[in-house]
Design an enzyme around this catalytic site. Structure first.
Site, PDB file in Angstrom:
ATOM      1  N   GLU A  44      60.083  43.378  19.727  1.00  0.00           N
ATOM      2  CA  GLU A  44      60.328  43.028  21.129  1.00  0.00           C
ATOM      3  C   GLU A  44      61.823  43.201  21.400  1.00  0.00           C
ATOM      4  OE1 GLU A  44      58.235  39.307  22.476  1.00  0.00           O
ATOM      5  OE2 GLU A  44      57.850  39.135  20.329  1.00  0.00           O
ATOM      6  N   ARG A 270      56.105  35.946   6.114  1.00  0.00           N
ATOM      7  CA  ARG A 270      57.404  36.317   6.646  1.00  0.00           C
ATOM      8  C   ARG A 270      58.495  35.881   5.674  1.00  0.00           C
ATOM      9  NH1 ARG A 270      58.669  33.027  11.978  1.00  0.00           N
ATOM     10  NH2 ARG A 270      60.663  34.075  11.668  1.00  0.00           N
ATOM     11  N   LYS A 280      64.920  34.116  16.786  1.00  0.00           N
ATOM     12  CA  LYS A 280      65.785  34.859  17.702  1.00  0.00           C
ATOM     13  C   LYS A 280      66.273  33.959  18.837  1.00  0.00           C
ATOM     14  CE  LYS A 280      63.240  38.682  18.356  1.00  0.00           C
ATOM     15  NZ  LYS A 280      62.890  40.020  18.885  1.00  0.00           N
TER      16      LYS A 280
END
Length: 569
Positions: A44, A270, A280
């Site tokens: 993104e 992850r 983020k």
């Protein structure tokens, strides 16, 4: 966690490492399910990429390369409120810097806006989607909880004709933002909350960086992502473990729609790195609150920050391979990353001598005005790097902490009456110290053994202490930026109740040392070049450097005893 033990285990396993994703791919290729594999990296564009994304980049592009397939770079630009062209450009730069190339396969979710809208109407016509007038607060209330089933929307049974009309009017911009959504019609009693009539489209009257003001509605990620995968012919849609509960919805959409293929979603754990945050949103807060200098601050876990600090793409790829791929979440010791950086830089970084806290050293029996040169190897790990000339004179500077008036037992550096070796040069003995009015030592008076040139003596005597130094006549001033961990807590997911990440910011994460002295060979150093400063650590030239005003970022410490000195400075 035991860093040395972890590193040893990883080194032994590296050559034979496999993982469950490779097993799936190999089985699919062997069975003929796929002739070749197609993966994708779908960021993104709402922030800069970090080390966790680097792992995903290396995995997706690496698998495609290993199995002679291809990997797409696709921007999921379906939420224009948070997106920016700056992020798009930074992501492309990061992927290229890591050593990967998408070739002609660069895509954007916005490429498929028309097709996504067409498929949404298809779902409405099939009775699988409806326009809902519930507010976002009401949607949350109607959704239920893990233990309480959701409730059907009062608008769930609208006719197909009414839903089509309302949806087309949503697209035309007739309704206020947030007033209506398009939802999939699945099962409000499903134990999986993602299957409880999820939102497919919402009204957002926001300018898009690629489509301008063409769209008044934008598709949600869960819908956009799976359709984009299918349209691109992705075979293995690899994502992190938090999307495991989303997989039934991924499959449901593709089962309902006339898409050209049905990719397989595969989840892996992850990356959670010690002393680091991977959100983020929180990284953006650090930037916006000026707690760091920007996305590329060398303390940040962003790829841009690591690049500026001096990490190499080879080291990051090595780290990504060593940590492997698993289904279990775990905390990775950041020392493993530093180990990979040292391993790589040790082979490539040229050696130089720099004195951080200089103290004057005068060799009283050395001829005044005489300058001689010594040969110094650029890199003992790489003979092809050759040698350089370093100047030597009566007047030198050494590290202040390399001298002690009251040496402890086992002190191998300089002290009154003690003999040490100057790297590449001579043996010296300290005979006297000179102090200022405050009683601080400002100069050391020493003598040298003329017959010990190059660090060897005729009588074969040896000393245990070897010091780095610079020649006072030729040394150049430089600035060193000594970077450390940004946070003081290893597992940032275990913060004390009532505390935030800001409570764990390390006040010593950056120490700036000005007026350091470096050998003159560094005056030609170029931005981005790597060096090992003897006994100090690995450094690179910061991009804010200018001729005559060089700035060096500490990338990582050495693993020797000099680390104790670096903590003091």
């Amino acid at each position: 966690m035991d860093t040395k033990e972890n590193i040893t285990e990883n080194k032994e396993e590296k050559a034979v490492t496999s993982n469950f994703i490779r097993s799936i791919i190999e089985r699919d290729l062997a069975s003929g399910k796929h002739k070749s594999i197609v993966t994708r990296f779908p960021p993104e564009p709402n922030g800069y990429l970090h080390i966790g994304h680097a792992k995903s980049i290396c995995l997706n592009f690496g698998l495609a390369k290993d199995y002679q397939g291809r990997c797409h770079l696709r921007f999921d630009d379906s939420n224009p409120v948070k997106e920016d062209v700056e992020y798009v450009n930074s992501i492309m730069e990061d992927v290229h810097w890591l050593g990967f190339d998408w070739g002609e396969h660069l895509y954007y979710a916005s490429d498929y806006f028309d097709k996504l809208y067409e498929f949404a109407e298809y779902l409405i016509k099939a009775g699988k989607a409806f326009v809902c007038d519930l507010s976002w607060e009401e949607l949350k209330e109607y959704r239920g909880t893990l233990t309480v089933p959701g409730k059907d929307s009062p608008y769930r049974n609208r006719s197909i004709e009414e839903n089509l009309d309302l949806f087309r009017r949503m697209k035309a911009g007739e309704f206020p933002e947030g007033s209506r959504t398009l939802r999939a019609k699945i099962d409000m009693a499903s134990p999986n909350l993602n299957m409880r009539d999820p939102v497919i489209y919402r009204i957002k009257k926001t300018h898009h960086h690629r489509t301008g003001n063409d769209w008044q509605i934008y598709p949600m990620y869960d819908y956009t992502h799976c359709v984009s995968d299918a349209l691109e012919g992705i075979t293995h849609s690899i994502c992190t473990l938090e999307f495991e509960d989303h997989r039934p919805l991924y499959d449901w959409f593709l089962d309902q729609l006339p898409v050209p293929c049905h990719p397989q979603q595969i989840e892996f754990a992850r990356l959670n790195l010690a002393y680091t945050i991977m959100s983020k949103r929180l990284l953006l807060e650090l930037v916006n609150n000026h707690l760091v200098s920007g996305w590329d601050d060398p303390r940040m876990p962003t790829i841009a920050g690591m690049r500026r600090r001096g990490f190499t793409p080879e080291a990051i790829r090595d780290f990504s391979e060593r940590i492997g791929v698993s289904k279990a979440n775990s905390l990775v010791d950041d020392e493993l990353l530093m180990f990979c950086v040292r391993e790589d830089l040790n082979k490539r970084a040229e050696r130089r001598m720099v004195v951080v806290n200089p103290i004057k050293l005068t060799i009283t029996n050395y001829p005044e005005g005489k300058i001689e040169e010594f040969d110094a190897e650029n890199n003992p790990e790489d003979p092809s790097a050759g040698k350089r000339k370093i100047k030597f004179s009566r007047n030198l500077h050494i590290e202040k902490d390399d001298f002690s008036e009251n040496p402890v037992k086992g002190w191998f550096r300089l002290a009154l009456g003690k003999e040490v070796r100057l790297k590449y040069a001579y043996y010296i003995t300290c005979n006297e110290v000179i102090k200022n009015e405050k009683g601080e030592i400002i100069e050391l008076l020493c003598t040298y053994d003329e017959k010990s040139r190059g660090g060897w003596t005729e009588d074969g005597r040896k000393v245990k202490g070897t010091l780095h130094w610079v020649c006072a006549e030729s040394a150049i001033p430089v600035e060193l930026r000594l970077y450390d961990r940004l946070f003081t807590l290893a597992d940032m997911s275990n913060m004390e109740e009532g505390k935030t990440y800001q409570d764990y910011l390390n006040p010593n994460s950056l120490i700036v040392k000005q007026n350091c002295l470096a050998e003159e060979n560094l005056q030609e150093a170029k931005i981005g070049e790597h060096y090992q400063f003897l006994r100090i650590g690995y450094f690179n030239v910061d991009y804010n450097s200018k001729p005559g005003a060089l700035i060096f970022n500490r990338i990582v410490d050495l693993k020797d005893s000099w680390a104790k000195l670096s903590k003091k400075i």
